[in-house]
Design a protein around this motif. Structure first.
Motif: not given
Length: 246
Positions: A128-148
């Motif tokens: 998740x440090x780049x690309x689709x993985x990053x955008x997925x992690x970013x969106x989850x985090x900005x919606x309150x999820x604890x993201x690893x």
């Protein structure tokens, strides 16, 4: 010939020259740029739509001097005439129940999760440090999820976390070292997760490799095969090692 509707894999897709717009009160209408005409019904389905609710986080609705309605995305610093809520437009069939619009290739991760409250949820996103993985992690985090963010390069993972925190300081986002070409690393990452968390709600296996030269991992398997097949299977994936605490 203008006006002919070409075949499409999706009946929701607009024909060439058409655009979907919204009125101030949320009614969706369709503009035919060839004929300069407008209509309330979808040119393919013949149905009508409306949009409701607040704009996604970071968006603002403005009215230009010429009366045109603009939508400003303060997160990505862009301006558009397209209402971002169109991804959530409610579509009506005659004598039937309302139906949600399907997402397409233009939908963003933020728009897909719009309106979701993920506070209290825990997610692992690999690569998740780049690309689709990053955008997925970013969106989850900005919606309150604890993201690893689980990746083999912790420096890049940390940079990704900092980038997300620049948008919102109170996001819950951290890194976890995970090298999918090593089954030992997979087991070690799972154990580290279990030491800190009791539950995992979301596991997104995004990491992968493509078009690399033939080589074997330390476990004796071809690299692409191990990463795509073994680490995504029940026998070897993090699911097995984390399952005891779900």
């Amino acid at each position: 010939m203008i006006g002919i509707l070409n075949d499409s894999d999706s009946e929701d897709e607009l024909p060439p020259g058409w655009e979907e717009m919204t009125t101030a009160n949320g009614n969706v209408y369709y503009v035919n740029h060839y004929t300069k005409g407008t209509q309330w019904t979808h040119p393919r389905t013949g149905r009508t739509k409306t949009v409701e609710g607040e704009l996604p986080s970071g968006w603002e609705r403005r009215v230009a001097e010429d009366g045109q309605v603009l939508f400003v995305d303060h997160i990505n610093h862009t301006t558009t005439y397209t209402d971002p809520r169109l991804a959530f437009a409610t579509e009506y069939r005659e004598l039937s129940h309302p139906m949600r619009q399907r997402f397409d290739g233009s939908s963003t991760a933020l728009s897909v999760l719009h309106g979701r409250d993920l506070r209290g949820k825990i997610a692992i996103v690999t690569g998740a440090n780049t690309g689709i993985g990053f955008e997925t992690a970013r969106s989850l985090a900005l919606h309150g999820c604890t993201v690893i963010i689980a990746c083999r390069d912790l420096k890049k993972g940390t940079e990704a976390v900092e980038k997300i925190k620049q948008e919102r300081e109170n996001v819950l986002c951290e890194t976890l070292h995970l090298d999918l070409s090593s089954l030992h690393s997979v087991r070690e990452a799972a154990e580290k997760f279990k030491q800190k968390y009791r539950t995992l709600h979301i596991l997104i296996l995004n990491a992968g490799v493509f078009a690399i030269p033939y080589q074997l991992t330390k476990d004796g398997y071809e690299t692409t095969f191990q990463i795509f097949i073994f680490t995504n299977s029940r026998r070897f994936s993090p699911i097995k090692f984390i399952s005891s605490c779900i």
